[in-house]
Design an enzyme around this catalytic site. Structure first.
Site, PDB file in Angstrom:
ATOM      1  N   TYR A 297       3.185   6.314   6.660  1.00  5.65           N
ATOM      2  CA  TYR A 297       2.917   5.944   5.143  1.00  5.65           C
ATOM      3  C   TYR A 297       4.318   6.023   4.414  1.00  5.65           C
ATOM      4  O   TYR A 297       4.819   5.357   3.716  1.00  5.65           O
ATOM      5  CB  TYR A 297       1.760   6.835   4.521  1.00  5.65           C
ATOM      6  CG  TYR A 297       1.683   6.660   3.304  1.00  5.65           C
ATOM      7  CD1 TYR A 297       0.505   6.093   2.822  1.00  5.65           C
ATOM      8  CD2 TYR A 297       2.300   7.318   2.279  1.00  5.65           C
ATOM      9  CE1 TYR A 297       0.124   5.906   1.376  1.00  5.65           C
ATOM     10  CE2 TYR A 297       2.011   7.070   0.962  1.00  5.65           C
ATOM     11  CZ  TYR A 297       0.745   6.315   0.495  1.00  5.65           C
ATOM     12  OH  TYR A 297       0.670   6.292  -0.758  1.00  5.65           O
TER      13      TYR A 297
ATOM     14  N   VAL B 103       3.903   1.831  -3.295  1.00  2.85           N
ATOM     15  CA  VAL B 103       2.529   2.588  -3.056  1.00  2.85           C
ATOM     16  C   VAL B 103       1.315   1.708  -3.040  1.00  2.85           C
ATOM     17  O   VAL B 103       0.578   1.955  -2.080  1.00  2.85           O
ATOM     18  CB  VAL B 103       2.476   4.025  -3.891  1.00  2.85           C
ATOM     19  CG1 VAL B 103       1.138   4.601  -3.922  1.00  2.85           C
ATOM     20  CG2 VAL B 103       3.591   5.063  -3.678  1.00  2.85           C
TER      21      VAL B 103
ATOM     22  N   GLN C 105       1.122  -0.228  -0.012  1.00  6.29           N
ATOM     23  CA  GLN C 105       0.711   0.395   1.106  1.00  6.29           C
ATOM     24  C   GLN C 105      -0.763   0.922   1.065  1.00  6.29           C
ATOM     25  O   GLN C 105      -1.383   0.846   2.154  1.00  6.29           O
ATOM     26  CB  GLN C 105       1.576   1.512   1.351  1.00  6.29           C
ATOM     27  CG  GLN C 105       1.313   2.443   2.614  1.00  6.29           C
ATOM     28  CD  GLN C 105       1.273   2.156   3.665  1.00  6.29           C
ATOM     29  OE1 GLN C 105       2.195   1.144   4.016  1.00  6.29           O
ATOM     30  NE2 GLN C 105       0.462   2.651   4.739  1.00  6.29           N
ATOM     31  N   GLU C 106      -1.187   1.443  -0.062  1.00  3.87           N
ATOM     32  CA  GLU C 106      -2.664   1.995  -0.152  1.00  3.87           C
ATOM     33  C   GLU C 106      -3.741   0.864  -0.110  1.00  3.87           C
ATOM     34  O   GLU C 106      -4.854   1.204   0.538  1.00  3.87           O
ATOM     35  CB  GLU C 106      -2.677   2.485  -1.718  1.00  3.87           C
ATOM     36  CG  GLU C 106      -1.779   3.914  -1.541  1.00  3.87           C
ATOM     37  CD  GLU C 106      -2.607   5.114  -0.930  1.00  3.87           C
ATOM     38  OE1 GLU C 106      -3.725   4.823  -0.419  1.00  3.87           O
ATOM     39  OE2 GLU C 106      -2.202   6.359  -1.002  1.00  3.87           O
ATOM     40  N   SER C 107      -3.485  -0.289  -0.735  1.00  3.17           N
ATOM     41  CA  SER C 107      -4.882  -1.041  -0.934  1.00  3.17           C
ATOM     42  C   SER C 107      -4.469  -2.503  -0.569  1.00  3.17           C
ATOM     43  O   SER C 107      -5.293  -3.403  -0.579  1.00  3.17           O
ATOM     44  CB  SER C 107      -5.209  -1.047  -2.084  1.00  3.17           C
ATOM     45  OG  SER C 107      -4.437  -1.660  -3.066  1.00  3.17           O
TER      46      SER C 107
END
Length: 668
Positions: free
Chosen positions: A637, A525, A528-530
C-alpha cells in the site's frame, strides 16, 4: 440485490430531482437540453412502470412499455413483471424470456430465480430442464440439482456429485439434506467417507460439525475421531510419540492435524515432532513440501530466524519463496548487508531480475563497499548496472533506483490503440447501454453486473475500447478494471485517471496549506483504496472512494465541520473525499508531515505505525523501514501510494520526486 419498489421509487425520485450529481456518470457526448429532458422523462416512466407492476395495472404497463420501447432498461421492466408472476410458473413466458436474454445478466438472474422457485416447490422434472451444470455453481442450486437428478435422472451421476458435495469441511445448505439422506440410504456413506469429512471439518476448525459426523462412525473410529478433536485443541499431545505412532491409518491423519496446530503455537517443537513422525509415517513429496512450507512460515511469524535457518539447512532441497523473502527482510532489518545479498542470490533467477531485488542487491553491494571502505571498481559497476536495470521500470523501486543514480523516471506512457469507430460500436451495444443507464439511476450493483457480463468475453482490443468508454462516462473504476483485464499497462490516462478533479483540487487546496497534502496524494490514496469506485464497500465495513469506516467518518466529520448524518453519505464523492482528505491530513500532522508514515497509518491504523516506529527506534533508513513493514498489505500500500503520487504529478504536467527531503532523510 434489487432495490425494493418503495426504495427504488424514493431513490429514482431523488435522482431525478438532483441530477446531474457527482453520483451520475458524465455523458459520453455533450447533451443538449432536449436530450436531458428526454432522459428524465424516460426515468419517470420507468418508475411509473414499476408502480404499475406493483398495482397489477396491466393496461398502464402495456402503454408504458410501448412508450419505452427504445429505452435501454425496457428488459428490466419485463424482468420485474415476470418475477411477480413467477409463483404461477408461466413456463411459456419463462422460456421466451430466457431465450430472448440468453447469455445476459438478466437471463442468468431469471434462471436462478426460476430454479429457486422450482426447487423450493419440488418441481424436480422441470428443474432438470432449466438447470445448466456448466454455468450454475451455487451450492444451494447444486443441491436441488442432485436431488432432482437422483429422482428423475442418472442416479449414478447424481451420487457422484453428492459425494463431492459431502466431502467438504463445512456445513452444507439444508437443501442438500434430502439428497444426502437418499444417498446414505442407498449405501453411499462408507466409514472411509465419514472419516474423511470428519478430518476435513477438524482441519477447518468446525468441531461441532466434526462431532456430528463422528456419530456416523463405528466404535473404534469414533474414539479416534474424539482423539483427533482433542489433538486439535491441545496439539502438544502428539509429543507423546508412543501414543501416536500406530498402524491404524487414522493416526496418520491425527498426527498431520496435530503437527500443523503445534506449529502455529511453537514451530520449534513442531519441527522436532516432524523429524520424528516423518521417519515413521510415509509422507509423499507434496505432503512434505506443503508441511515444510507451513512450518517455515510459522517460524517466520514467530520471529525465529535461527529455527528457520536450521530448517532450511536440514532440508536443502526445500525452497519457499515467501520464506526466502522473509529472510531477506529480516536481514535488512538487522542491516546485515552480506546476508541480504546472500539470500537474494538464493532466489530463482527470474525473481532476482524483479525490480525489487535488483534495487536491494545494488543497495547491499554499495553498503558493503562503504562499510569496508573498499574501492572495488567491478563491484561498483555491478551495483550501477543493477540500479540501471531497476530504473527502467515504472514502479516504486524503479523510482528509488532512478533517484539513487540521478536518472529521470521511466514512465513509458503509451496510449492504447483505440479507434473512434470501435468506440462507437462497443458503446452502442445493448449490455453497455443498460450498464450506463443503471449507473445513472443509482442501481450500482446491477450496473456493475451488466458491465461485467458485457465485457467478460471481449478480446483485448475491445476491452481497451471499453476502458476508454468507461473513462469518458466518468466510470473510472470500470475503466481501470477493463484496461487491466486487457493487460495493457502503459496507457497512463486510462490506468491513472484524473478522477473527480474539481472535488480533489478544492479539498487539497483547503486542507493542505501547512502539510504535504496535495491533489496527487489524495488521488493516489483513492486510486489504491477503491480504484475510484464511489460505492465500494469492504468486508470490514469501509465505504466509498477513500474507504472510510463510518466510525472514523463520524469522528472526522465533527472535527472537519463536514455535514455527515449516516453511513450512506460516504457514497457521495464530495463527502467521502472531504472526510478522507481531512483524516489523511490529520495523519500527516501526527507523523511529522511524512507521507509514507501517514499512508501506512491510513491503511493499518496510527497505533500500529507508532508501535512499529518504537520497535525500530530510529535505526533504519526510510527504504529499509518501508521494506520491513510487518504487514504485506501495508508495505505494498505504502509503495503504491508513493509511486502513484509521482505518476499523478506526471499526468498533471508536473515533475515530483518520489520522496520529499524530510522523508528521504528520516531515520525510523
Amino acid at each position: 440485490m434489487t432495490i425494493g419498489h418503495k426504495g427504488f421509487a424514493i431513490l429514482l425520485s431523488a435522482l431525478l430531482l438532483i441530477a446531474p450529481t457527482a453520483l451520475t456518470i458524465a455523458p459520453a457526448r455533450a447533451a443538449d437540453t432536449a436530450d436531458a429532458e428526454a432522459a428524465v422523462a424516460q426515468r419517470e416512466k420507468l418508475q411509473q412502470a414499476r408502480q404499475a407492476i406493483a398495482s397489477n395495472n396491466k393496461r398502464q404497463l402495456r402503454k408504458l412499455k410501448q412508450e419505452l420501447k427504445d429505452y435501454p432498461l425496457l428488459p428490466y421492466i419485463e424482468y420485474w413483471e415476470l418475477s411477480k408472476r413467477l409463483s404461477k410458473l408461466p413456463y411459456d413466458d419463462i422460456d421466451a424470456f430466457l431465450e430472448e436474454y440468453k447469455d445476459t445478466a438478466l437471463g442468468d438472474w431469471m434462471r436462478v430465480r426460476v430454479l429457486r422457485e422450482l426447487g423450493a416447490r419440488e418441481r424436480f422434472k422441470a428443474y432438470l430442464k432449466y438447470y445448466d451444470p456448466d454455468k450454475i455453481r451455487r451450492t444451494q442450486l447444486r443441491c436441488y440439482y442432485v436431488d432432482a437428478l437422483s429422482r428423475h435422472g442418472d442416479k449414478q451421476q447424481a451420487y457422484e456429485l453428492i459425494e463431492e458435495l459431502w466431502t467438504v469441511g463445512a456445513s452444507q445448505p439444508k437443501e442438500c439434506d434430502p439428497a444426502f439422506a437418499r444417498w446414505m440410504k442407498d449405501g453411499g456413506l462408507t466409514q472411509e467417507r465419514a472419516w474423511q469429512r470428519h478430518a476435513l471439518a477438524v482441519r477447518a476448525g468446525n468441531l461441532d460439525l466434526a462431532a456430528f459426523i463422528a456419530r456416523k462412525l463405528d466404535k473404534s473410529r469414533k474414539a479416534r475421531a474424539e482423539l483427533m478433536r482433542s489433538v486439535y485443541r491441545k496439539p502438544e499431545q502428539i509429543l507423546d510419540y508412543k501414543k501416536f505412532i500406530r498402524e491404524e491409518p487414522e493416526y496418520r491423519d491425527i498426527v498431520t492435524i496435530g503437527l500443523r496446530r503445534l506449529a502455529s503455537k511453537d514451530a520449534g517443537k513442531a519441527n522436532q515432532a516432524w523429524e520424528r513422525y516423518s521417519a515413521s509415517y510415509l509422507f509423499n513429496d507434496e505432503e512434505r513440501d506443503d508441511y515444510l512450507r507451513y512450518l517455515a512460515l510459522r517460524f517466520a511469524r514467530q520471529d525465529d530466524q535461527t529455527g528457520l535457518e536450521t530448517l532450511i539447512k536440514n532440508n536443502p532441497e526445500f525452497f519457499d519463496l515467501r520464506t526466502s523473502e522473509w529472510l531477506i527482510r529480516q536481514s535488512l532489518r538487522e542491516m546485515d548487508w552480506a546476508q541480504v545479498e546472500f539470500w537474494i542470490d538464493q532466489l530463482p533467477a527470474d525473481n532476482q531480475k524483479l525490480d525489487r531485488w535488483l534495487y536491494w542487491k545494488a543497495r547491499a553491494i554499495e553498503e558493503q563497499l562503504q562499510t569496508a571502505d573498499q574501492n572495488d571498481p567491478a563491484r561498483q559497476e555491478q551495483a550501477k548496472k543493477l540500479y540501471q536495470q531497476a530504473a527502467a521500470e515504472r514502479s516504486y523501486y524503479g523510482f528509488l533506483a532512478s533517484d539513487t543514480i540521478g536518472a529521470d523516471y521511466s514512465f513509458v506512457d503509451r496510449p492504447a490503440p483505440i479507434t473512434p469507430k470501435l468506440v462507437d460500436e462497443v458503446a452502442a451495444r445493448e449490455g453497455m447501454q443498460r450498464a450506463r443507464e443503471l449507473q445513472a439511476i443509482g442501481e450500482f450493483y446491477h450496473a456493475r453486473r451488466e458491465w461485467d457480463y458485457a465485457t467478460r468475453d471481449m478480446p483485448d482490443e475491445e476491452l481497451m475500447t471499453a476502458s476508454k468508454i468507461a473513462g469518458s462516462w466518468g466510470w473510472y473504476h470500470k475503466s481501470i478494471q477493463s484496461i487491466l483485464a486487457a493487460d495493457y499497462l502503459d496507457d497512463l490516462e486510462l490506468r491513472f485517471p484524473l478522477a473527480f478533479p474539481g472535488i480533489v483540487s478544492d479539498v487539497a487546496k483547503r486542507m493542505g496549506k501547512k502539510t504535504a497534502l496535495n491533489d496527487y496524494l489524495v488521488l493516489a490514496v483513492a486510486r489504491q483504496e477503491s480504484h475510484f469506485s464511489h460505492d465500494a464497500k469492504s468486508h470490514a465495513g469501509a465505504m466509498g472512494l477513500m474507504q472510510l469506516l463510518p466510525s472514523t467518518a463520524r469522528a472526522t466529520a465533527r472535527k472537519a465541520g463536514v455535514p455527515y448524518r449516516r453511513s450512506w453519505d460516504l457514497l457521495n464523492p464530495n463527502t467521502n473525499i472531504s472526510l478522507g482528505a481531512y483524516y489523511l491530513n490529520s495523519l500527516l500532522n501526527r507523523f511529522d508531515n511524512n507521507r509514507f508514515l501517514a499512508a501506512a497509518a491510513y491503511n493499518a491504523g496510527p497505533t500500529r505505525v507508532s508501535r512499529w516506529l518504537k520497535d525500530t527506534d530510529k535505526k533504519l533508513p526510510f527504504d529499509v523501514w518501508i521494506e520491513t513493514i510487518p504487514y504485506n498489505e501495508t508495505r505494498k500500500y505504502v509503495q503504491n501510494v508513493l509511486s502513484y503520487s509521482v505518476i499523478y504529478a506526471y499526468r498533471s504536467g508536473e515533475k515530483k520526486s518520489l520522496l520529499n527531503k524530510n522523508e528521504a532523510e528520516a531515520k525510523l
